[in-house]
Design a protein around this motif. Structure first.
Motif, PDB file in Angstrom:
ATOM      1  N   UNK A  92       5.561  17.157 -41.860  1.00 28.92           N
ATOM      2  CA  UNK A  92       6.929  16.814 -42.231  1.00 28.92           C
ATOM      3  C   UNK A  92       7.259  17.185 -43.658  1.00 28.92           C
ATOM      4  N   UNK A  93       8.391  16.661 -44.102  1.00 29.09           N
ATOM      5  CA  UNK A  93       8.845  16.933 -45.464  1.00 29.09           C
ATOM      6  C   UNK A  93       9.512  15.684 -46.025  1.00 29.09           C
ATOM      7  N   UNK A  94       9.502  15.580 -47.339  1.00 29.01           N
ATOM      8  CA  UNK A  94      10.171  14.481 -48.022  1.00 29.01           C
ATOM      9  C   UNK A  94      10.807  15.024 -49.295  1.00 29.01           C
ATOM     10  N   UNK A  95      11.961  14.508 -49.600  1.00 27.22           N
ATOM     11  CA  UNK A  95      12.685  14.892 -50.805  1.00 27.22           C
ATOM     12  C   UNK A  95      12.584  13.738 -51.796  1.00 27.22           C
ATOM     13  N   UNK A  96      12.242  14.038 -53.045  1.00 22.14           N
ATOM     14  CA  UNK A  96      12.071  13.018 -54.073  1.00 22.14           C
ATOM     15  C   UNK A  96      13.177  13.166 -55.123  1.00 22.14           C
ATOM     16  N   UNK A  97      13.888  12.082 -55.368  1.00 21.68           N
ATOM     17  CA  UNK A  97      14.903  11.991 -56.428  1.00 21.68           C
ATOM     18  C   UNK A  97      15.927  13.130 -56.415  1.00 21.68           C
TER      19      UNK A  97
END
Length: 90
Positions: free
Chosen positions: A19-24
């Motif tokens: 998966x992927x995650x976006x930070x700030x």
């Protein structure tokens, strides 16, 4: 393997085979060296907010409007601010 992409300021996208995650996520102000359109943050399922400073949460209400199924992970302070801006509890 984890890949990372820096979008400027404190915004980083992490991608792995699961998966992927976006930070700030942050949309730079006009005249900034790095210009990112808010549409660059479409199609994320998960966003992590590291803390409640303005530059970490100012664009989240719009990102959620554009991506209603996104889940935001954060501490109580940014949560309260986002709820006041109309972002749903989810």
């Amino acid at each position: 393997m984890i890949k990372a992409r820096w979008y400027g300021t404190a915004t980083i996208k992490y991608v792995s085979e699961i998966g992927q995650i976006l930070v700030d996520p942050f949309v730079p102000l006009p005249g900034s060296q790095h210009q990112i359109n808010i549409s660059s943050y479409d199609n994320f399922n998960d966003i992590l907010i590291t803390h409640g400073h303005f530059d970490h949460i100012v664009n989240l209400a719009e990102i959620v409007r554009r991506n209603p199924s996104v889940k935001i992970y954060c501490t109580q302070s940014p949560y309260n601010t986002l709820r006041n801006k109309g972002v749903g509890e989810k």
